[in-house]
Structures are given as C-alpha cells and as structure tokens.
Design a protein around this motif. Sequence first.
Motif, short mmCIF file in Angstrom:
data_model
loop_
_atom_site.label_atom_id
_atom_site.label_comp_id
_atom_site.label_asym_id
_atom_site.label_seq_id
_atom_site.Cartn_x
_atom_site.Cartn_y
_atom_site.Cartn_z
N MET A 1 -11.38 -5.92 1.77
CA MET A 1 -12.11 -4.65 2.57
C MET A 1 -12.42 -3.84 1.35
N ASP A 2 -13.63 -3.59 1.66
CA ASP A 2 -14.05 -2.78 0.59
C ASP A 2 -13.31 -1.53 0.55
N GLU A 3 -13.36 -0.73 -0.76
CA GLU A 3 -12.96 0.46 -1.19
C GLU A 3 -13.88 1.24 -1.48
N ASN A 4 -14.50 1.88 -0.74
CA ASN A 4 -15.33 2.89 -1.40
C ASN A 4 -14.89 4.10 -0.45
N MET A 5 -13.76 4.12 -0.37
CA MET A 5 -13.43 5.36 0.21
C MET A 5 -13.30 6.48 -0.59
N SER A 6 -14.33 6.77 -1.01
CA SER A 6 -14.49 8.06 -1.58
C SER A 6 -13.43 8.55 -2.58
N GLY A 7 -13.00 7.23 -2.96
CA GLY A 7 -11.43 7.47 -3.32
C GLY A 7 -11.39 7.42 -4.78
N HIS B 91 -5.03 -9.00 12.39
CA HIS B 91 -4.79 -9.19 10.85
C HIS B 91 -4.80 -10.73 10.73
N LYS B 92 -4.16 -11.51 11.39
CA LYS B 92 -4.20 -12.99 11.18
C LYS B 92 -5.51 -13.46 11.33
N ARG B 93 -6.01 -13.14 12.20
CA ARG B 93 -7.48 -13.69 12.75
C ARG B 93 -8.54 -13.29 11.86
N ARG B 94 -8.40 -12.04 11.06
CA ARG B 94 -9.01 -11.60 10.22
C ARG B 94 -9.03 -12.40 8.73
N ARG B 95 -7.90 -12.61 8.57
CA ARG B 95 -7.66 -13.55 7.29
C ARG B 95 -8.07 -14.78 7.67
N VAL B 96 -8.25 -15.25 8.75
CA VAL B 96 -8.65 -16.71 8.93
C VAL B 96 -10.22 -16.67 8.80
N SER B 97 -10.85 -15.61 9.52
CA SER B 97 -12.21 -15.61 9.46
C SER B 97 -12.86 -15.31 8.28
N ILE B 98 -12.18 -14.65 7.38
CA ILE B 98 -12.60 -14.45 6.06
C ILE B 98 -12.76 -15.87 5.32
N PHE B 108 -19.50 -12.67 6.32
CA PHE B 108 -17.99 -12.01 6.09
C PHE B 108 -18.48 -10.66 7.12
N ILE B 109 -17.17 -10.33 7.49
CA ILE B 109 -17.10 -9.34 8.47
C ILE B 109 -17.52 -8.10 8.00
N LEU B 110 -16.85 -7.49 7.12
CA LEU B 110 -17.13 -6.20 6.57
C LEU B 110 -17.29 -5.29 7.76
N ARG B 111 -16.35 -5.49 8.56
CA ARG B 111 -16.67 -4.36 9.60
C ARG B 111 -16.05 -2.85 9.09
N ASN B 112 -15.57 -2.92 7.89
CA ASN B 112 -15.37 -1.69 7.61
C ASN B 112 -16.38 -0.92 7.04
N GLN B 113 -16.61 0.13 7.73
CA GLN B 113 -17.71 0.99 7.30
C GLN B 113 -17.05 1.86 6.35
N ASN B 114 -18.07 2.28 5.36
CA ASN B 114 -17.40 3.05 4.57
C ASN B 114 -17.17 4.26 5.00
N ILE B 115 -15.83 4.64 4.59
CA ILE B 115 -15.41 5.86 5.24
C ILE B 115 -15.53 6.96 4.05
N SER B 116 -16.22 7.72 3.98
CA SER B 116 -16.59 8.55 2.89
C SER B 116 -15.91 9.95 3.29
N SER B 117 -16.26 10.55 4.37
CA SER B 117 -15.68 11.87 4.60
C SER B 117 -15.45 12.06 5.98
N PRO B 118 -14.45 12.69 6.41
CA PRO B 118 -14.44 12.90 7.83
C PRO B 118 -15.45 13.63 8.48
N LYS B 119 -16.30 12.94 8.96
CA LYS B 119 -17.52 13.53 9.38
C LYS B 119 -17.14 14.19 10.91
N HIS B 120 -15.79 13.82 11.35
CA HIS B 120 -15.51 14.42 12.42
C HIS B 120 -14.85 15.61 12.34
N TYR B 121 -14.57 16.11 11.06
CA TYR B 121 -13.93 17.13 10.84
C TYR B 121 -14.76 18.17 10.23
N ASN B 122 -15.75 18.42 11.11
CA ASN B 122 -16.81 19.38 10.74
C ASN B 122 -16.66 20.68 11.47
#
Lengths: 186, 186
Positions: A1-7, B91-98, B108-122
Amino acid sequence: MDENMSGFCIKAASVRDNNGGGNGGGTGTKCGRWNPTSEQVKVLTDLFRSGLRTPSTDQIQKISSQLSFYGKIESKNVFYWFQNHKARERHKRRRVSIDHDTDSHHHFILRNQNISSPKHYNGEVNEVSEPERVIETLQLFPLNSFGDQTETDRFRLHANDYQCKETTALSYAMDHPPLDLRLSFL
Amino acid sequence: MDENMSGFCIKAASVRDNNGGGNGGGTGTKCGRWNPTSEQVKVLTDLFRSGLRTPSTDQIQKISSQLSFYGKIESKNVFYWFQNHKARERHKRRRVSIDHDTDSHHHFILRNQNISSPKHYNGEVNEVSEPERVIETLQLFPLNSFGDQTETDRFRLHANDYQCKETTALSYAMDHPPLDLRLSFL
DNA sequence: GTGGTATGAATGAAAG
DNA sequence: CTTTCATTCATACCAC
C-alpha cells in the motif's frame, strides 16, 4: 500500500506501552498512524471523564497543543479520539445492556460444567456512569458552544430507534427459535 | 484501557479442536478471552458463508443469544468475530490479488486513496443551527487569540500546526508546567 | 522453552 | 453521529 499519508513518522516513541514515564521506546517504531503516549491517553481520558465529549475546534487545538508536549500529535488525532471514544462508549453500553437482557436463558449448559457466569459485571472499568458533570473549568467556555451537549441531547429524546431497521429474511428467521433448527435459515 | 475483560470463562469446553461434533475437545481452556466452541464457530462460519458479513446490531444480538446455548458468549464476541473474519479474508484476498498478475496487465488494486488530511474534520461536525452564540460566560481569557475566528476556523483545522502558536491563553493557565495540570485551562 | 500461526480484542482513521 | 476499514496488540495453541 502506498504511503503518502501526509506522513511522517519521525516519532520513534510510544506504543501503547505503559510506563507513565515517557514515550518510551516501543516495539513499534512503526508509524503511519498516531500512537498516543500513555500520558496523552491519560489526559484525554481524564478530560472525557470530566464531561468533555465533543470538544470545539478551539478546545481541540488547545488540547492538541498541550499534548504535543508528550509527543507528536495533531489536532485531528484529538478529534478522532473523542469521536471514537464517545461512539465506543455508547456502543459498548448498548451492547452490554442487550447482553444482559437476553442473557437470561442459558443457565444450563448441561455439558460438563455449569457456568454460572456472572452476568452482572455491569460496570465498565471506566466509570462511565458519570452523567454530564462539567467541571468548572470547562464552563469557562461559552455554555452554548459545543462544549456540552445540552442542545444535542434534546434531539435524542426519541430513543435511537435503531432497532427497527430492515427485516430481512435472516433476522426474521432468527426470531422464533426452534433451537438447533434455528439456523435452518442458512 | 477502559475495557473490562468481562469475564471469566469457567467453561472448560471448546477449543478450536476439530471435531465438528460436540464441544468436547477440552484442552482445558484457560480464560481471559472468549474461546468459541466448535459449534459456535461452525454457526458463525456458516453465517459468514451464507453471505452475512456485517450483521447489524440486532442481528448480532440474536446470533449471540442463540450461540449462548453452546457456551458463554457476548455480543461483543460476535461483533469482533465478523469483523476479524471479514478483514482477514479480505486481507488474504488482497495479498493474492496483488500477485495475481498472471497476465501482463498490472491492474494493481491500489484502492488506497491517499489519505492526506481529514477532510471530514472540517468542523461541520454537528452544528445544530446555532442562531447566534452569545457568550455569556465570563471569559477569563479571550478565546480568539488569533483574531475573531471562533467561527471561521472551524473550517480549517487540519493543518499541521499542532505546535502551539498561541501563548496568551495558555500562559494564564500554567505558571509553571506541572505537566498534567496544564490542561486546567480548559 | 522457543517460535510460529491462528485468532480474539483494541483502536486509529475514515466513510457514510 | 454511526458504522466500517485497516492495522496492531495480545493470547491461545501447536510444533519442535
């Protein structure tokens, strides 16, 4: 997983270790997410116990500033902490009471030992029972800000009817139990 | 932290032995945490396989109630069970599909959106239509240290400015930092 | 006794 | 606010 977690994870400290001392070296120098120090947790818990539930932005900033003394922390961490803590407190409370209600009919296992599991441990380790005691220092903030929820409580008069959601076949089938066959809905 | 172990399990049955039959196994489970019976695991697994992934609260309660026939169980346990089971399957599934890239397509899946800042915490959190906030409490120290942003700064909190920038209000509260006590300014 | 593995429990983060 | 996701800690159990 990518870590661009602002981190950054510069802080090599802390884990939910224990020592009240410092953020000691921890197992997980792993970073990626905030790992609060014991002191930080203590302070946050203390604030929560004092009645603070949904700190305002100002309060969050102040708290965060203060807690940064003990280690790396951001405002959002404080925000999330209170949200999680509050939500889980409620969740737990709900779940426990449900357990106690439905718990009344399995006293006889007739296996190899009767359990007599005491189902009244009801207290949290945490004294959650403290109503909304607001310490006087909290009242330094405007009362009608979000510091206390006298206002939001008003919207909660109706019980969270949360229980009457969908009635799928599944939940329907689980309602009347022919014991072992109760799982026939599978 | 604030979790009671909820319990002791006097049940000597169960183990993740393997006989699907009775809950016989009985290596003499110590306790400290829930140790599901074979039947309990079987039922849970069946439920999972039948498609149930995240049971609602009432479903959890029903399942737990049913499973309590086989031994001590709490709603919490059911909740965690599904949570863990789902997560680990994923988790297993992800490891397999990678490393599933049998063909030359690297999707590749890369369903990790980059989490920069809590945009919900506005800060939109829960403002329940506050008409005007009248500060009737005496302000021992101005809340608006930076200006008049008591309202506006709700929309910007996720900066990485967790380092203290205000000293006016704080200096009041701490003559000298006794650490924990510094939060009395709240 | 040590290590690995499976899994219960906890919680930070985020989505809804 | 409620619920879910992801990661990690803790522990039971097995193998050696």
